[in-house]
Scaffold this active site. Sequence first.
Site, PDB file in Angstrom:
ATOM      1  N   LYS A   1       0.854  -1.189   0.000  1.00 41.93           N
ATOM      2  CA  LYS A   1       0.000   0.000   0.000  1.00 41.93           C
ATOM      3  C   LYS A   1       0.890   1.239   0.000  1.00 41.93           C
ATOM      4  O   LYS A   1       1.472   1.610   1.006  1.00 41.93           O
ATOM      5  CB  LYS A   1      -0.929   0.049   1.220  1.00 41.93           C
TER       6      LYS A   1
ATOM      7  N   GLU B   1      10.624   1.464   9.816  1.00 43.42           N
ATOM      8  CA  GLU B   1      11.682   2.438   9.521  1.00 43.42           C
ATOM      9  C   GLU B   1      11.018   3.800   9.624  1.00 43.42           C
ATOM     10  O   GLU B   1      10.173   4.151   8.793  1.00 43.42           O
ATOM     11  CB  GLU B   1      12.260   2.188   8.134  1.00 43.42           C
TER      12      GLU B   1
ATOM     13  N   CYS C   1      14.420  11.293   5.298  1.00 40.94           N
ATOM     14  CA  CYS C   1      14.483  10.870   6.704  1.00 40.94           C
ATOM     15  C   CYS C   1      15.921  10.794   7.224  1.00 40.94           C
ATOM     16  O   CYS C   1      16.175  11.017   8.395  1.00 40.94           O
ATOM     17  CB  CYS C   1      13.809   9.520   6.855  1.00 40.94           C
TER      18      CYS C   1
ATOM     19  N   GLU D   1      11.198  16.063  14.291  1.00 38.77           N
ATOM     20  CA  GLU D   1      11.474  16.020  12.861  1.00 38.77           C
ATOM     21  C   GLU D   1      10.570  17.005  12.124  1.00 38.77           C
ATOM     22  O   GLU D   1       9.345  16.973  12.287  1.00 38.77           O
ATOM     23  CB  GLU D   1      11.211  14.596  12.343  1.00 38.77           C
TER      24      GLU D   1
HETATM   25  P1  NAD Z   1       2.847   8.422   7.567  1.00 44.85           P
HETATM   26  O1  NAD Z   1       3.201   7.645   8.765  1.00 44.85           O
HETATM   27  O2  NAD Z   1       1.828   9.498   7.695  1.00 44.85           O
HETATM   28  O3  NAD Z   1       2.294   7.465   6.420  1.00 44.85           O
HETATM   29  C1  NAD Z   1       3.061   6.397   5.925  1.00 44.85           C
HETATM   30  C2  NAD Z   1       2.140   5.344   5.340  1.00 44.85           C
HETATM   31  O4  NAD Z   1       1.349   4.790   6.395  1.00 44.85           O
HETATM   32  C3  NAD Z   1       1.165   5.860   4.297  1.00 44.85           C
HETATM   33  O5  NAD Z   1       1.053   4.906   3.272  1.00 44.85           O
HETATM   34  C4  NAD Z   1      -0.139   5.948   5.079  1.00 44.85           C
HETATM   35  O6  NAD Z   1      -1.274   5.829   4.266  1.00 44.85           O
HETATM   36  C5  NAD Z   1      -0.010   4.753   5.995  1.00 44.85           C
HETATM   37  N1  NAD Z   1      -0.830   4.778   7.201  1.00 44.85           N
HETATM   38  C6  NAD Z   1      -1.228   5.861   7.928  1.00 44.85           C
HETATM   39  N2  NAD Z   1      -1.975   5.460   8.984  1.00 44.85           N
HETATM   40  C7  NAD Z   1      -2.044   4.107   8.926  1.00 44.85           C
HETATM   41  C8  NAD Z   1      -2.662   3.116   9.739  1.00 44.85           C
HETATM   42  N3  NAD Z   1      -3.355   3.435  10.832  1.00 44.85           N
HETATM   43  N4  NAD Z   1      -2.537   1.829   9.394  1.00 44.85           N
HETATM   44  C9  NAD Z   1      -1.818   1.472   8.315  1.00 44.85           C
HETATM   45  N5  NAD Z   1      -1.224   2.369   7.486  1.00 44.85           N
HETATM   46  C10 NAD Z   1      -1.321   3.671   7.804  1.00 44.85           C
HETATM   47  O7  NAD Z   1       4.215   8.995   6.981  1.00 44.85           O
HETATM   48  P2  NAD Z   1       4.421   9.968   5.739  1.00 44.85           P
HETATM   49  O8  NAD Z   1       4.003  11.342   6.120  1.00 44.85           O
HETATM   50  O9  NAD Z   1       3.847   9.334   4.519  1.00 44.85           O
HETATM   51  O10 NAD Z   1       6.010   9.906   5.579  1.00 44.85           O
HETATM   52  C11 NAD Z   1       6.892  10.744   6.224  1.00 44.85           C
HETATM   53  C12 NAD Z   1       7.551  10.022   7.380  1.00 44.85           C
HETATM   54  O11 NAD Z   1       8.212   8.854   6.921  1.00 44.85           O
HETATM   55  C13 NAD Z   1       8.633  10.856   8.034  1.00 44.85           C
HETATM   56  O12 NAD Z   1       8.557  10.714   9.433  1.00 44.85           O
HETATM   57  C14 NAD Z   1       9.919  10.239   7.510  1.00 44.85           C
HETATM   58  O13 NAD Z   1      11.052  10.446   8.307  1.00 44.85           O
HETATM   59  C15 NAD Z   1       9.533   8.808   7.452  1.00 44.85           C
HETATM   60  N6  NAD Z   1      10.439   8.055   6.579  1.00 44.85           N
HETATM   61  C16 NAD Z   1      11.316   7.162   7.138  1.00 44.85           C
HETATM   62  C17 NAD Z   1      12.208   6.462   6.331  1.00 44.85           C
HETATM   63  C18 NAD Z   1      13.195   5.471   6.910  1.00 44.85           C
HETATM   64  O14 NAD Z   1      13.770   4.704   6.163  1.00 44.85           O
HETATM   65  N7  NAD Z   1      13.394   5.437   8.217  1.00 44.85           N
HETATM   66  C19 NAD Z   1      12.197   6.666   4.948  1.00 44.85           C
HETATM   67  C20 NAD Z   1      11.309   7.588   4.421  1.00 44.85           C
HETATM   68  C21 NAD Z   1      10.423   8.271   5.245  1.00 44.85           C
END
Ligand code: NAD
Length: 488
Positions: A182, A257, A290, A387
């Site tokens: 997803k 992650e 990130c 962040e």
């Molecule tokens: P997010 O947590 O809002 O969403 C990530 C994903 O989770 C999306 O696909 C979203 O639809 C899904 N999601 C949201 N709520 C959910 C639930 N209750 N159940 C299942 N899925 C759910 O994050 P974002 O805003 O899309 O991304 C930014 C974040 O990602 C930042 O904190 C960034 O640092 C982090 N990030 C981390 C890495 C890493 O490798 N550590 C890499 C890239 C981004």
Amino acid sequence: MSSPRVDVDGVSVSPDHYINGERIASSRTFEDRSPLDWTWKLADVARASSVEADLAVSAAEATFPAWAALSIEERGAYLDRLAELIDRDVEQIAHVECLDMAMLEESLKLRGIARGARNFRACAELARNYEPRRWSSNGTANTVLRMPAGPTVVITPWNAPFMLSTWKCAPALAAGNTVILKPAEWSPLSCSMLMDLVDEAEFPPGIFNVVQGFGNEVGAALVGDPRVRRISFTGSPETGRSIGQAAAKNLVPFTAELGGKGPFIVFADADLDAAAEKAAVMYDDGGQVCLAGTRLLVEASIRDTFVERFEVAAKRHVLGDSRESETTISPLIHPEHLARVDGFVKRAVVNGDTVVFGGERLKRNGLWYEPTLIEPKSNDSEIVQREVFGPVLTLQSFADETEAVELANSTAYGLSAIIYTSSEARAERLGALLRAGTIWVNCFLVRDLTAPFGGTGISGIGREGGDYALDFYSDLKTLQIKEGTTRG
Ligand code: NAD
């Protein structure tokens, strides 16, 4: 039933899910807009509910035994074929992902999308070359075997969607699991394009599925399904917590992650020009990375010299259209995200932190935010501790190595750290003391796909990468044969 394909600036893209080898529409859709021009609607994308989640998990469950039973060579052949197709279509995928999430198109062609192909190739190769651990003890010959775990849910964020999704799906498939991916609702298109290639590579139906939609709808339904045997998530710590609860309920191993707030530590003995140039790279892609070192920690004796050079490098950035080669800073992904980033900066000002430069959204239409440097009032300031995920860095100085380590380790995150020093001995000392999953010395974003990757603290749980990922997506078992048992 499927919807008509959409023309995204000359590239044909399906706005539908890909479940059990078929394109499937939903009764509801969501709008996907381009951050390059928010008035530009790219597609109305299928919005899955628990119904499509159920269909996808059912397909992945039904086909799992056949996929798991294939030899590693047979599964690897599918992955290699997919890698070849990605290489063929790099330009098109990069173009669509650039329109969809605004990462720089050139960099996507050279790195982000091309890395997708490398992810599949590397995992096929690793699975083929697996050498099980074997040893004798207590009168038995022991062997550790990997057993495919089952249907796997992969949930990814909006930044670098193609690279991050393939990074997780490739080892899951190589390990013999079936996958339901997803992607994030703010950048869904490149993962849909991946499914065209999965189809062309003639993966058996149900092995690799994509469902599009919102996290709190289809995302929550997927991670809560008890038939799912692995969950791999990349995104924010908040969502990571909620997915962790769902995983715990079904006793499903999961990796997360999560976000980062990495230190970028510059010692007086460093090559200051190189350090200043690299620090300015933290603004690339609008700082939506990130792993970026967003807290500049600079040895007090060189603070002014470093800041001067850093400012020159930062001001060389060109904010513009991510399709153009001279652009170095892309717009932010979404108006909501722009408001979030701006909110951090405005609150910092109210808190008494000092804006050294930047601090405003660009004064023309669009989602660009100026490269910003903030000197915090104290280490407790929100701008240091949380962040931002935008082009906003903080600047602090330290007196000695001990204080550098203290500051570096003073947030709840622990994803990455960057050190600039000419001393290898110092690099090794800090390497042992810093709390981070990846530590780069005199470099940044150099990645070996076989190295473990992940975060400590609220930056994540578990490690992926190379054999660490293949172990995670497998159930390990130990075979013990009493010595003297005859062959044949
Ligand atoms: P997010 O947590 O809002 O969403 C990530 C994903 O989770 C999306 O696909 C979203 O639809 C899904 N999601 C949201 N709520 C959910 C639930 N209750 N159940 C299942 N899925 C759910 O994050 P974002 O805003 O899309 O991304 C930014 C974040 O990602 C930042 O904190 C960034 O640092 C982090 N990030 C981390 C890495 C890493 O490798 N550590 C890499 C890239 C981004």
